[in-house]
Design a protein around this motif. Structure first.
Motif, PDB file in Angstrom:
ATOM      1  N   GLY A  16       0.837  -1.021   0.007  1.00 48.67           N
ATOM      2  CA  GLY A  16      -0.157   0.061   0.022  1.00 48.67           C
ATOM      3  C   GLY A  16       0.714   1.275  -0.004  1.00 48.67           C
ATOM      4  N   LEU A  17       2.169   1.267   0.471  1.00 40.46           N
ATOM      5  CA  LEU A  17       3.067   2.327   0.610  1.00 40.46           C
ATOM      6  C   LEU A  17       3.904   2.406  -0.650  1.00 40.46           C
ATOM      7  CD1 LEU A  17       4.153   2.118   4.337  1.00 40.46           C
ATOM      8  CD2 LEU A  17       2.709   4.067   3.264  1.00 40.46           C
ATOM      9  N   SER A  18       4.131   3.430  -1.335  1.00 45.50           N
ATOM     10  CA  SER A  18       4.740   3.547  -2.359  1.00 45.50           C
ATOM     11  C   SER A  18       6.469   3.654  -1.929  1.00 45.50           C
ATOM     12  CB  SER A  18       4.693   4.788  -3.256  1.00 45.50           C
ATOM     13  OG  SER A  18       5.082   6.032  -2.374  1.00 45.50           O
ATOM     14  N   ALA A  19       7.388   3.122  -2.549  1.00 42.57           N
ATOM     15  CA  ALA A  19       8.669   3.102  -2.208  1.00 42.57           C
ATOM     16  C   ALA A  19       9.224   4.323  -1.993  1.00 42.57           C
ATOM     17  CB  ALA A  19       9.541   2.352  -3.116  1.00 42.57           C
ATOM     18  N   GLU A  20       8.844   5.516  -2.970  1.00 42.78           N
ATOM     19  CA  GLU A  20       8.935   6.927  -2.816  1.00 42.78           C
ATOM     20  C   GLU A  20       8.815   7.598  -1.407  1.00 42.78           C
ATOM     21  OE1 GLU A  20      11.157   9.930  -3.406  1.00 42.78           O
ATOM     22  OE2 GLU A  20      11.233   8.213  -4.927  1.00 42.78           O
ATOM     23  N   PRO A  47       1.827   5.446   9.641  1.00 44.58           N
ATOM     24  CA  PRO A  47       0.513   4.903  10.350  1.00 44.58           C
ATOM     25  C   PRO A  47       0.482   3.616   9.479  1.00 44.58           C
ATOM     26  CG  PRO A  47      -0.045   6.950  10.085  1.00 44.58           C
ATOM     27  CD  PRO A  47       1.124   6.950   9.228  1.00 44.58           C
ATOM     28  N   ARG A  48       0.798   3.412   8.306  1.00 40.69           N
ATOM     29  CA  ARG A  48       0.708   1.944   7.614  1.00 40.69           C
ATOM     30  C   ARG A  48       1.775   0.845   8.082  1.00 40.69           C
ATOM     31  NH1 ARG A  48      -3.594   0.991   3.443  1.00 40.69           N
ATOM     32  NH2 ARG A  48      -3.064  -1.462   3.099  1.00 40.69           N
ATOM     33  N   VAL A  49       2.843   1.267   8.385  1.00 42.04           N
ATOM     34  CA  VAL A  49       3.706   0.424   9.002  1.00 42.04           C
ATOM     35  C   VAL A  49       3.538  -0.376  10.357  1.00 42.04           C
ATOM     36  CG1 VAL A  49       6.237   0.275   9.434  1.00 42.04           C
ATOM     37  CG2 VAL A  49       5.491   1.659   7.398  1.00 42.04           C
ATOM     38  N   GLU A  50       3.532  -1.497  10.413  1.00 46.40           N
ATOM     39  CA  GLU A  50       3.309  -2.559  11.493  1.00 46.40           C
ATOM     40  C   GLU A  50       4.986  -2.519  12.153  1.00 46.40           C
ATOM     41  OE1 GLU A  50       2.373  -6.814  12.809  1.00 46.40           O
ATOM     42  OE2 GLU A  50       0.794  -5.611  11.632  1.00 46.40           O
ATOM     43  N   SER A  51       5.893  -2.756  11.195  1.00 43.67           N
ATOM     44  CA  SER A  51       7.140  -3.094  11.791  1.00 43.67           C
ATOM     45  C   SER A  51       8.085  -2.746  10.589  1.00 43.67           C
ATOM     46  CB  SER A  51       7.472  -4.442  12.363  1.00 43.67           C
ATOM     47  OG  SER A  51       7.266  -5.496  11.261  1.00 43.67           O
ATOM     48  N   VAL A  52       9.472  -2.385  10.846  1.00 41.02           N
ATOM     49  CA  VAL A  52      10.552  -2.103   9.634  1.00 41.02           C
ATOM     50  C   VAL A  52      11.874  -2.706  10.326  1.00 41.02           C
ATOM     51  CG1 VAL A  52      10.903   0.177  10.576  1.00 41.02           C
ATOM     52  CG2 VAL A  52      11.386  -0.418   8.411  1.00 41.02           C
ATOM     53  N   LYS A  53      12.492  -3.081   9.474  1.00 41.63           N
ATOM     54  CA  LYS A  53      13.989  -3.365   9.512  1.00 41.63           C
ATOM     55  C   LYS A  53      14.625  -2.631   8.811  1.00 41.63           C
ATOM     56  CE  LYS A  53      17.222  -7.152   9.597  1.00 41.63           C
ATOM     57  NZ  LYS A  53      17.479  -8.693   9.531  1.00 41.63           N
ATOM     58  N   VAL A  54      15.967  -1.881   9.285  1.00 48.98           N
ATOM     59  CA  VAL A  54      16.811  -0.965   8.325  1.00 48.98           C
ATOM     60  C   VAL A  54      18.334  -1.705   8.594  1.00 48.98           C
ATOM     61  CG1 VAL A  54      17.765   1.200   7.777  1.00 48.98           C
ATOM     62  CG2 VAL A  54      15.411   0.960   8.616  1.00 48.98           C
TER      63      VAL A  54
END
Length: 222
Positions: free
Chosen positions: A43-47, A77-84
């Motif tokens: 749902g989220l764009s990479a940009e 808000p759309r992100v539940e979790s993220v790894k960088v």
């Protein structure tokens, strides 16, 4: 002098090599960020993710504060979790798990899409027909009734979940379902969800107006 000078020369050479390496890693654009790779987004764009990361091109990859980048992207808000993570020599990799709406909540004439944790993912003018409507007094991630109702929705098999029109939860122990064909299901509390769901699938093969699976050991069909 020659024997004394050789160790000193080697030491200077070592220092020079270490200094050049440090300059290449921490200060030079040679190992700078040339790509922000985004994976797992739908749902989220990479940009949008790249803009939120706020990492300038060419900044040394080693100096990027991945914790700060993770916090910025995690605030979407759309992100539940993220790894960088860093992928040498020049890529910052962002792996995202997006929140998936499981129910809609009426809100000021619009529909708030809520995930399994009770977090609103987005607000739409028209609710997606595939999602059940959640009826609770105080919708939110800290409300026990909301948590119980969402737990019921998540526990339902996909085919059954798509047949649910509304989930009502006056309290965490009094959850009930209204199916799209008008039939009612008394679910009760959040205990034994998988067992209740399995029993309900079998019971729905019998035509009735109401099904009570609040106590899986003694079900009631009316």
């Amino acid at each position: 002098m020659g024997r004394v000078g050789r160790p000193a020369g080697l030491l200077l050479l070592t220092v020079a090599v270490v200094g050049i390496a440090a300059w290449l890693v921490f200060f030079s654009p040679v190992l700078g960020v040339r790509e922000i790779q985004v994976v797992g987004n739908a749902g989220l764009s990479a940009e949008q993710v790249r803009q939120t990361a706020r990492v300038a091109g060419g900044v040394p990859l080693a100096t990027v504060d991945v914790a700060q980048v993770r916090a910025r992207i995690g605030a979407i808000p759309r992100v539940e979790s993220v790894k960088v993570s860093r992928t040498w020599p020049d890529t910052l990799r962002v792996e995202i798990v997006e929140r998936e709406p499981v129910a809609t909540v009426p809100s000021a004439g619009r529909s708030a899409l809520m995930d399994r944790h009770g977090v609103v993912v987005e607000v739409r003018d028209v609710a997606p027909p595939v999602l059940p409507v959640l009826r609770v007094s105080r919708p939110g991630p800290r409300d026990p009734a909301t948590t119980a109702a969402l737990g019921v929705i998540v526990a339902l098999p996909g085919d059954l979940a798509r047949r649910v029109a509304e989930v009502l939860a006056p309290s965490a122990e009094t959850v009930s379902l209204r199916l799209k064909d008008g039939r009612e299901v008394v679910w009760g509390g959040g205990d034994r969800p998988a067992e209740k769901a399995k029993i309900l699938v079998t019971l729905l093969e019998r035509r009735a107006d109401s099904y009570d699976v609040s106590s899986p050991d003694v079900v009631i069909v009316k």
